[in-house]
Design a protein around this motif. Structure first.
Motif: not given
Length: 313
Positions: A181-187, A237-239
């Protein structure tokens, strides 16, 4: 000079000052403010060019800046559609992030949250990106459609593996979805705003005069915004996943299993409520770049050592 650009150039704010500024601009009332009120605020700022954000004694000026900065695009001076104003990011994406991180029962149950999240993110990034370069409507539509399709596919891909091979470890169930989720948000930011590094964006001096179009400034604008999105959605998403992990080991969870989803949704909203202004404040809205880092034709066109560009949101 466009009032919003003038504000961000003249107000050299620290991270804390930008954070406090964004907490005001993210006020939900900015989503429903009338066009008439926005036009009156803009007229006030245009007729009082010496008005600055530090004019705290003048509540009219303070309110005018709040409305202008939160509703008007600094490049085009056009109104940002209500659902895609910065203040709309939290109420629209928090439920989508929560639903995207739910345990997978079937692949069909994950399609709608993933499609909704990446569709909204893509349109938000395009609308709030730099708009100073030539861009035709059909180009934005084609780029957006491709980004939505590819982001959704890569978002569903690990979930497909999880369902297909019945993977139920902490790594596959909790860690990998957060990373994806984090990486795709940046991409998603990089892909949806891919025309900015290709065509270049406006760079200007401290007076707002356009010096030229720089691909290097466009690359930096997209990179900084993508980094802020990774921080925003990765943390959001992580916390909640960490809280949920420990909550499942409490006696209260054994007695009331349904309370897990209430906790997780509340935690997601609270974390995003903090992280949205933090992510918007990491980098200045109007970025600064040394002239020596830009293309030679821009260096030869000015004697300024530092130029400015709109980073986008």
């Amino acid at each position: 000079m466009e009032p919003n650009v003038r504000f961000w150039i003249t107000e050299r704010q620290s991270f804390i000052q930008r954070f406090l500024q964004w907490t005001e601009l993210l006020d939900p009332t900015n989503l429903v403010v009338s066009i008439e009120k926005i036009e009156k605020s803009r007229q006030l700022l245009l007729t009082h060019e010496d008005a600055s954000g530090s004019d705290l004694e003048d509540k009219r000026v303070q309110e005018a800046w709040k409305r202008s900065l939160s509703t008007v695009h600094p490049d085009s001076s056009k109104l940002i559609p209500g659902p895609f104003r910065p203040a709309a990011l939290l109420p629209f994406t928090a439920p989508m992030v929560f639903l995207s991180m739910l345990p997978v029962k079937s692949l069909k149950s994950m399609i709608l949250p993933q499609v909704s999240f990446y569709t909204y993110s893509t349109v938000f990034n395009i609308v709030n990106g730099n708009a100073s370069y030539d861009r035709r409507p059909h180009e934005s539509i084609l780029v957006g459609a491709g980004v939505i399709a590819s982001s959704t596919f890569f978002g569903l891909f690990p979930r497909l593996f999880q369902v297909r091979f019945s993977l139920n470890s902490i790594l596959s169930r909790n860690v990998i979805p957060v990373v994806i989720l984090a990486q795709l948000s940046g991409m998603n930011v990089v892909a949806s705003r891919s025309l900015e590094p290709l065509r270049g964006i406006e760079v200007m001096d401290k007076e707002g005069s356009v010096i030229g179009y720089s691909r290097k400034a466009g690359t930096k604008a997209v990179k900084d915004t993508a980094t802020s999105r990774v921080v925003l959605f990765g943390t959001s998403a992580f916390i909640p996943e960490v809280f949920s992990y420990f909550f499942k080991r409490t006696q209260f969870f054994l007695q009331c299993p349904w309370s897990l989803w209430t906790l997780k949704l509340s935690c997601t909203i609270l974390v995003m409520g903090l992280m949205v202004p933090v992510s918007f404040s990491v980098f200045p809205q109007i970025g600064r770049i040394q002239c020596s880092e830009l293309e030679k034709e821009i260096q030869s066109a000015t004697e300024e050592t530092e130029l400015f560009y709109n980073r986008g949101v």
